[in-house]
Design a protein around this motif. Structure first.
Motif, PDB file in Angstrom:
ATOM      1  N   GLY A 138      -9.572  37.370 -37.421  1.00 13.30           N
ATOM      2  CA  GLY A 138      -9.368  38.641 -36.728  1.00 13.30           C
ATOM      3  C   GLY A 138     -10.117  38.804 -35.422  1.00 13.30           C
ATOM      4  N   LEU A 139     -10.657  37.703 -34.887  1.00 15.13           N
ATOM      5  CA  LEU A 139     -11.448  37.786 -33.655  1.00 15.13           C
ATOM      6  C   LEU A 139     -10.818  36.995 -32.521  1.00 15.13           C
ATOM      7  CD1 LEU A 139     -15.051  37.310 -35.074  1.00 15.13           C
ATOM      8  CD2 LEU A 139     -13.827  39.446 -34.645  1.00 15.13           C
ATOM      9  N   CYS A 140     -10.989  37.495 -31.313  1.00 18.49           N
ATOM     10  CA  CYS A 140     -10.573  36.766 -30.115  1.00 18.49           C
ATOM     11  C   CYS A 140     -11.387  35.474 -30.041  1.00 18.49           C
ATOM     12  CB  CYS A 140     -10.824  37.621 -28.875  1.00 18.49           C
ATOM     13  SG  CYS A 140     -10.618  36.740 -27.315  1.00 18.49           S
ATOM     14  N   ALA A 141     -10.718  34.377 -29.802  1.00 17.26           N
ATOM     15  CA  ALA A 141     -11.382  33.070 -29.793  1.00 17.26           C
ATOM     16  C   ALA A 141     -12.437  32.942 -28.698  1.00 17.26           C
ATOM     17  CB  ALA A 141     -10.345  31.966 -29.630  1.00 17.26           C
ATOM     18  N   TYR A 142     -12.234  33.597 -27.563  1.00 14.02           N
ATOM     19  CA  TYR A 142     -13.179  33.456 -26.452  1.00 14.02           C
ATOM     20  C   TYR A 142     -14.267  34.520 -26.444  1.00 14.02           C
ATOM     21  CZ  TYR A 142      -9.922  30.125 -24.276  1.00 14.02           C
ATOM     22  OH  TYR A 142      -9.115  29.043 -23.997  1.00 14.02           O
ATOM     23  N   THR A 143     -13.938  35.746 -26.775  1.00 14.07           N
ATOM     24  CA  THR A 143     -14.895  36.846 -26.618  1.00 14.07           C
ATOM     25  C   THR A 143     -15.532  37.322 -27.909  1.00 14.07           C
ATOM     26  OG1 THR A 143     -13.206  38.556 -26.883  1.00 14.07           O
ATOM     27  CG2 THR A 143     -13.591  37.709 -24.630  1.00 14.07           C
ATOM     28  N   PRO A 175     -15.481  21.046 -16.909  1.00 12.79           N
ATOM     29  CA  PRO A 175     -16.349  21.291 -18.066  1.00 12.79           C
ATOM     30  C   PRO A 175     -15.923  22.555 -18.821  1.00 12.79           C
ATOM     31  CG  PRO A 175     -17.641  20.886 -16.088  1.00 12.79           C
ATOM     32  CD  PRO A 175     -16.215  21.035 -15.653  1.00 12.79           C
ATOM     33  N   PHE A 176     -15.898  22.473 -20.153  1.00 12.17           N
ATOM     34  CA  PHE A 176     -15.460  23.609 -20.956  1.00 12.17           C
ATOM     35  C   PHE A 176     -15.894  23.402 -22.400  1.00 12.17           C
ATOM     36  CE2 PHE A 176     -12.229  26.174 -23.235  1.00 12.17           C
ATOM     37  CZ  PHE A 176     -12.347  27.369 -22.525  1.00 12.17           C
ATOM     38  N   VAL A 177     -16.380  24.462 -23.019  1.00  9.29           N
ATOM     39  CA  VAL A 177     -16.706  24.435 -24.440  1.00  9.29           C
ATOM     40  C   VAL A 177     -15.582  25.170 -25.148  1.00  9.29           C
ATOM     41  CG1 VAL A 177     -18.339  25.111 -26.228  1.00  9.29           C
ATOM     42  CG2 VAL A 177     -19.179  24.398 -23.984  1.00  9.29           C
ATOM     43  N   SER A 178     -14.781  24.421 -25.869  1.00  6.69           N
ATOM     44  CA  SER A 178     -13.645  25.002 -26.577  1.00  6.69           C
ATOM     45  C   SER A 178     -14.110  25.700 -27.849  1.00  6.69           C
ATOM     46  CB  SER A 178     -12.634  23.912 -26.940  1.00  6.69           C
ATOM     47  OG  SER A 178     -11.628  24.443 -27.781  1.00  6.69           O
ATOM     48  N   PRO A 179     -13.556  26.872 -28.152  1.00  7.93           N
ATOM     49  CA  PRO A 179     -13.938  27.552 -29.389  1.00  7.93           C
ATOM     50  C   PRO A 179     -13.482  26.811 -30.643  1.00  7.93           C
ATOM     51  CG  PRO A 179     -12.189  28.755 -28.274  1.00  7.93           C
ATOM     52  CD  PRO A 179     -12.603  27.641 -27.367  1.00  7.93           C
TER      53      PRO A 179
END
Length: 190
Positions: A11-16, A78-82
């Motif tokens: 139920g949560l936004c993957a990024y925020t 560069p990126f940290v994927s959830p």
């Protein structure tokens, strides 16, 4: 498909880590492609492992998260994927609700030009949740128990908004209390 993603993400936004709300028969979120469709072939961009549920709803305006990321390409930058395991080693949350990148990838990921995770609205929301948890001035043991609870879905499979931020801050709070108690206990024994 969006319903499945929301369920999978508790139920949560993957990024925020904002709560994804179900209103008027639809989710207030959209399907985000980690690797942007504009820069990747259909096979890789529509793969289930490339899809996330994120706020806002389609066409919604937002200055952070997926809308901000837009066509930023994690395959090239560069990126940290959830979807990665061990996200806690990349980010630290502060009592005021700010997020700090602990690795170069995390610094880039949270930056204003990518996810803008220190946008004032997110900082204020996270800060309020953290303040509420700390405002009760829990014991170290209670803070640790609450942090553990926050990292588990409830009976309906959902997690609380900003759960990781609150859990991290509660753990740091517990450590501070435990160290203070050890110092006081050591001083009394002398």
């Amino acid at each position: 498909m969006l319903s499945q993603l929301v369920k999978e993400q508790a139920g949560l936004c993957a990024y925020t880590l904002k709560q994804i709300v179900h209103r008027d028969g639809k989710w207030q979120a959209h399907i985000e492609h980690i690797l942007p469709r504009s820069q990747h072939d259909a096979d890789s961009s529509v793969s289930w492992t490339n899809l996330l549920a994120c706020v806002p709803q389609p066409g919604g305006a937002c200055e952070y998260g997926a809308v901000r990321k837009s066509a930023y390409d994690p395959a090239q930058n560069p990126f940290v994927s959830p979807t990665m395991r061990g996200l806690a080693v990349h980010f630290r949350f502060r009592e005021n609700g700010e997020i700090e990148g602990l690795t170069p990838e995390a610094v880039d990921t949270s930056a204003p030009g990518v996810l803008n995770l220190n946008h004032i609205a997110l900082v204020n929301d996270r800060g309020a949740k953290i303040l509420s948890a700390l405002g009760r001035r829990p014991s170290a043991a209670a803070a640790r128990r609450r942090a553990e609870e926050l990292r588990k879905p409830d009976r309906s499979g959902n997690m609380e908004p900003y759960c990781e931020a609150v859990a991290q801050v509660l753990e740091v709070y517990a450590i501070r209390l435990e160290r203070k108690a050890a110092r006081i206990g050591g001083a009394k024994r002398r």
